[in-house]
Design a protein around this motif. Structure first.
Motif, short mmCIF file in Angstrom:
data_model
loop_
_atom_site.label_atom_id
_atom_site.label_comp_id
_atom_site.label_asym_id
_atom_site.label_seq_id
_atom_site.Cartn_x
_atom_site.Cartn_y
_atom_site.Cartn_z
N GLN A 77 0.84 -1.20 0.00
CA GLN A 77 0.00 0.00 0.00
C GLN A 77 0.87 1.25 0.00
N ILE A 78 0.38 2.29 -0.64
CA ILE A 78 0.98 3.61 -0.57
C ILE A 78 -0.11 4.57 -0.08
N THR A 79 0.25 5.37 0.91
CA THR A 79 -0.66 6.38 1.44
C THR A 79 0.05 7.72 1.33
N TYR A 80 -0.62 8.68 0.74
CA TYR A 80 -0.05 10.03 0.69
C TYR A 80 -1.10 11.02 1.14
N THR A 81 -0.62 12.08 1.78
CA THR A 81 -1.50 13.08 2.36
C THR A 81 -0.99 14.46 1.97
N LEU A 82 -1.91 15.34 1.59
CA LEU A 82 -1.59 16.74 1.34
C LEU A 82 -2.65 17.56 2.06
N ASP A 83 -2.19 18.39 2.99
CA ASP A 83 -3.07 19.26 3.77
C ASP A 83 -4.21 18.49 4.44
N GLY A 84 -3.90 17.32 4.98
CA GLY A 84 -4.88 16.54 5.71
C GLY A 84 -5.79 15.67 4.85
N LYS A 85 -5.68 15.75 3.54
CA LYS A 85 -6.50 14.91 2.65
C LYS A 85 -5.66 13.70 2.26
N THR A 86 -6.12 12.53 2.68
CA THR A 86 -5.37 11.29 2.50
C THR A 86 -5.90 10.49 1.31
N GLN A 87 -4.98 9.94 0.54
CA GLN A 87 -5.29 9.05 -0.57
C GLN A 87 -4.51 7.75 -0.36
N GLN A 88 -5.11 6.63 -0.73
CA GLN A 88 -4.44 5.34 -0.61
C GLN A 88 -4.53 4.59 -1.91
#
Length: 163
Positions: A77-88
């Motif tokens: 899995q990869i999880t990335y977050t920008l300004d509190g918005k998370t995508q997986q």
């Protein structure tokens, strides 16, 4: 009093006295030079609708943040977050890349990138971010197990992009 007499009484040089005499003989002051045709009209003559638009300040361009994970192995899995918005994402094979647009609003923008891995007996992953074409944060993770073992874990990297 005659202007020529005044010029001689004040001890004006002869050339200046001659000029004063010529001017006195004209009887009026010289007309101002006509304004060139391309001169703008006086401010009082310009209407609000014909005024030129004031130059605008160019908008700041948004920033481009590119998150990267390279190396060998399979990620669960990869999880990335920008300004509190998370995508997986689900499972991915490397290399992996995601481009994000960051507003140029003068505010700091926080981001993180986290990878999870499981299975296999070895692997190494480099994670790095590129902001507006310049590499920023860089980290590496490596794992190795004995033959027949399976490794698992996670690692992350993060930073701030000034808006």
């Amino acid at each position: 009093m005659d202007l020529r007499t005044t010029a001689r009484t004040l001890a004006v040089p002869p050339a200046a006295a001659a000029l004063l005499a010529v001017l006195a003989g004209c009887g009026s002051s010289p007309d101002p030079a006509p304004a060139p045709a391309s001169s703008p009209a006086p401010a009082s003559a310009v209407s609000a609708t014909s005024a030129p638009a004031s130059p605008s300040v160019p908008d700041r361009e948004p920033h481009t943040l590119v998150l990267n994970a390279t190396g060998e192995g399979k990620l669960t899995q990869i999880t990335y977050t920008l300004d509190g918005k998370t995508q997986q994402t689900g499972a991915v094979t490397l290399p992996w890349r995601q481009s994000l647009t960051v507003a140029a609003d003068g505010k700091p923008h926080q981001w993180t990138l986290e990878i999870s891995y499981a299975g296999g007996t070895k692997g190494n992953v480099d994670m790095f971010a590129i902001v507006d074409g310049k590499e920023g944060v860089h980290t590496a993770a490596a794992a190795a197990g004995s033959p027949g073992s399976h490794i698992s874990g996670s690692t992350s990297v993060g930073g701030t992009v000034p808006g």
